[in-house]
Design a protein around this motif. Sequence first.
Motif, mmCIF file in Angstrom:
data_model
loop_
_atom_site.group_PDB
_atom_site.id
_atom_site.type_symbol
_atom_site.label_atom_id
_atom_site.label_comp_id
_atom_site.label_asym_id
_atom_site.label_seq_id
_atom_site.Cartn_x
_atom_site.Cartn_y
_atom_site.Cartn_z
ATOM 1 N N ALA A 174 0.815 -1.219 0.000
ATOM 2 C CA ALA A 174 0.000 0.000 0.000
ATOM 3 C C ALA A 174 0.846 1.266 0.000
ATOM 4 O O ALA A 174 0.354 2.340 -0.365
ATOM 5 N N ARG A 175 2.109 1.166 0.408
ATOM 6 C CA ARG A 175 2.950 2.357 0.554
ATOM 7 C C ARG A 175 4.274 2.158 -0.179
ATOM 8 O O ARG A 175 5.338 2.107 0.415
ATOM 9 N N HIS B 73 -1.885 15.199 4.093
ATOM 10 C CA HIS B 73 -2.495 14.680 2.870
ATOM 11 C C HIS B 73 -1.531 14.758 1.698
ATOM 12 O O HIS B 73 -1.707 14.065 0.694
ATOM 13 N N SER B 74 -0.539 15.611 1.811
ATOM 14 C CA SER B 74 0.465 15.746 0.763
ATOM 15 C C SER B 74 1.817 16.021 1.409
ATOM 16 O O SER B 74 1.908 16.443 2.567
ATOM 17 N N ASP B 75 2.860 15.740 0.651
ATOM 18 C CA ASP B 75 4.232 16.044 1.067
ATOM 19 C C ASP B 75 4.635 15.368 2.366
ATOM 20 O O ASP B 75 5.508 15.869 3.081
ATOM 21 N N MET B 76 4.014 14.209 2.690
ATOM 22 C CA MET B 76 4.522 13.440 3.815
ATOM 23 C C MET B 76 5.953 13.015 3.520
ATOM 24 O O MET B 76 6.817 13.063 4.390
ATOM 25 N N GLY B 77 6.174 12.608 2.289
ATOM 26 C CA GLY B 77 7.524 12.295 1.850
ATOM 27 C C GLY B 77 8.018 10.937 2.300
ATOM 28 O O GLY B 77 7.250 10.053 2.700
ATOM 29 N N ARG C 292 -5.213 6.478 6.570
ATOM 30 C CA ARG C 292 -5.518 5.309 5.737
ATOM 31 C C ARG C 292 -4.251 4.487 5.479
ATOM 32 O O ARG C 292 -3.132 4.999 5.524
ATOM 33 N N VAL C 293 -4.463 3.221 5.155
ATOM 34 C CA VAL C 293 -3.336 2.328 4.903
ATOM 35 C C VAL C 293 -2.626 2.709 3.603
ATOM 36 O O VAL C 293 -1.400 2.785 3.546
ATOM 37 N N ARG C 294 -3.400 2.988 2.550
ATOM 38 C CA ARG C 294 -2.812 3.228 1.237
ATOM 39 C C ARG C 294 -2.397 4.689 1.079
ATOM 40 O O ARG C 294 -3.141 5.599 1.433
ATOM 41 N N GLU C 295 -1.214 4.909 0.528
ATOM 42 C CA GLU C 295 -0.772 6.257 0.213
ATOM 43 C C GLU C 295 -1.627 6.847 -0.906
ATOM 44 O O GLU C 295 -2.185 6.117 -1.733
ATOM 45 N N ASN C 296 -1.759 8.174 -0.942
ATOM 46 C CA ASN C 296 -2.506 8.804 -2.035
ATOM 47 C C ASN C 296 -1.529 9.272 -3.122
ATOM 48 O O ASN C 296 -0.326 9.020 -3.057
ATOM 49 N N ASP C 297 -2.054 9.970 -4.112
ATOM 50 C CA ASP C 297 -1.225 10.383 -5.249
ATOM 51 C C ASP C 297 -0.320 11.562 -4.931
ATOM 52 O O ASP C 297 0.526 11.937 -5.754
ATOM 53 N N ASN C 298 -0.499 12.181 -3.755
ATOM 54 C CA ASN C 298 0.244 13.398 -3.413
ATOM 55 C C ASN C 298 1.333 13.146 -2.380
ATOM 56 O O ASN C 298 1.710 14.052 -1.633
ATOM 57 N N PRO D 164 -8.596 0.229 -1.399
ATOM 58 C CA PRO D 164 -8.410 1.685 -1.571
ATOM 59 C C PRO D 164 -8.723 2.505 -0.331
ATOM 60 O O PRO D 164 -8.028 3.480 -0.046
ATOM 61 N N ASP D 165 -9.760 2.147 0.412
ATOM 62 C CA ASP D 165 -10.146 2.918 1.592
ATOM 63 C C ASP D 165 -9.886 2.164 2.887
ATOM 64 O O ASP D 165 -10.524 2.421 3.909
ATOM 65 N N ALA D 166 -8.928 1.243 2.872
ATOM 66 C CA ALA D 166 -8.681 0.407 4.046
ATOM 67 C C ALA D 166 -8.132 1.233 5.200
ATOM 68 O O ALA D 166 -7.324 2.142 5.017
ATOM 69 N N ASP D 167 -8.586 0.893 6.394
ATOM 70 C CA ASP D 167 -8.140 1.519 7.635
ATOM 71 C C ASP D 167 -7.359 0.519 8.472
ATOM 72 O O ASP D 167 -7.533 -0.702 8.343
ATOM 73 N N LEU D 168 -6.539 1.058 9.374
ATOM 74 C CA LEU D 168 -6.066 0.266 10.502
ATOM 75 C C LEU D 168 -7.210 0.214 11.501
ATOM 76 O O LEU D 168 -7.659 1.252 11.999
ATOM 77 N N LEU D 169 -7.719 -0.970 11.777
ATOM 78 C CA LEU D 169 -8.827 -1.104 12.714
ATOM 79 C C LEU D 169 -8.350 -0.896 14.144
ATOM 80 O O LEU D 169 -7.182 -1.142 14.472
ATOM 81 N N VAL D 170 -9.245 -0.443 14.987
ATOM 82 C CA VAL D 170 -8.942 -0.232 16.395
ATOM 83 C C VAL D 170 -9.233 -1.501 17.176
ATOM 84 O O VAL D 170 -10.354 -2.016 17.146
ATOM 85 N N THR D 171 -8.226 -2.009 17.860
ATOM 86 C CA THR D 171 -8.418 -3.173 18.727
ATOM 87 C C THR D 171 -8.306 -2.809 20.208
ATOM 88 O O THR D 171 -8.666 -3.624 21.054
#
Length: 424
Positions: A87-88, A295-299, A342-348, A382-389
């Motif tokens: 995802a990343r 949301h952007s430039d996490m790098g 979110r688990v998956r990185e976005n386009d930015n 695409p919209d997967a989360d880390l679930l809270v346990t």
Amino acid sequence: MTADPVGGAAPCCDEYARLSRRGLFRSAALLGATATFGSAVVTTSGSAPAAAATRSARNVLVVLSLRGACDGLNLVVPHADPAYYTARKRIGVPKERLLAVDDMFGLHPALAPLLPLWDSGRLAAVHATGLPAPNRSHFSAMEEIEDADPGSAVRSGWLNRFLGADSYTSPLQGVHVGGGVPPASMYGAHDVMSARNVDSVGIAGDDQWVVDDGRKRSLDLLWRGNAGPLGRTVRSSFAAVADFAPVHAVPSGPRNGARYPQGDLGSAMKEVARVLRGDVGVEVVTVDHGDWDMHSDMGNLEWGRMRSNTTELAEAVAAFFTDLGPAAANVTLVTLSEFGRRVRENDNWGTDHGFGNVMFLAGAGVRGGRYHGRWPGLTDAPDADLLVTTDYRSVLSEVVSRRFGTSSAQVFPGFSPETVGVMA
């Protein structure tokens, strides 16, 4: 930027951009009466008594809020979960660069200044923590986390309830450092104080040009007979400023070779250490650090806001515990963020609002040098989360009950915590 489907339709970045101004005025409306002297603010519900004489605090809780929803998946990396690297592909942290690696997790390499705390068993991480249900609105999630009493109409934060667990009352028990109004977690019946720094705590206009404390005597005469909320707040503020005097006598420079980073967090943590050395009965300190809304430039490891924010966080916390020296044996620090990413990185080169996150605990009473919590596993949807346990209140319940001997039922009404095992 698209609208977030959970917790409100406003674009997330626009919402967070309005946080400082809108959040300030919204919080001020909730605080009841306030009195400002210099840049220090004492807040009260209007029914709390004036400050009592100070006492030494046996133990201290420092709550560091990572505002904007930090990416816990890149702070504590689940390297053994294959979905993480799928995802990343660009922003994922390579396993060979991780620190304190075990079979599942490793720390972001910018957290290296915290390794002495980790190796000595004074730093731990609890992964997959958070609210019981997703809430991707910064404002709503912050309020929910800091109120920590779902369904209640009472305007009371969990830290204010914690401070009100005994009969002792002084605004100096709870202090927010760094300026602005205290967080919602500190709002309630118990007086608390907010200050940009130690030197700002005083009576405005009470300087070398005022003869024989004339300003203080005038204000005292003006408010002495006022029975309303503001009058009570002013008298409480006067008492708090007077009781704060020993802190002013503490030298401002760090001790024990501590070196704080440049920036707001380093400055705030240096002031917190000075406040605690003053030994005026402070039991809870809150500090904010942002912006973690990437949301952007996490790098990646070579550039971006994640690297710079994480470096500042690690250097500030490490310097704080070094600065305290032996006094660190009485201090427990906890980090909180309103939700994860979110688990998956976005386009930015960033990540969008998610659900589960990581909490760090450092200092006294922490069962450190290990990762706690139950790992739920990741997916690359695409919209997967880390679930809270692990409900974040279970972690905090363990802190307040085991370290401070306070009933978690009083601090988190109606909540039944599970055992996390992060506190001895």
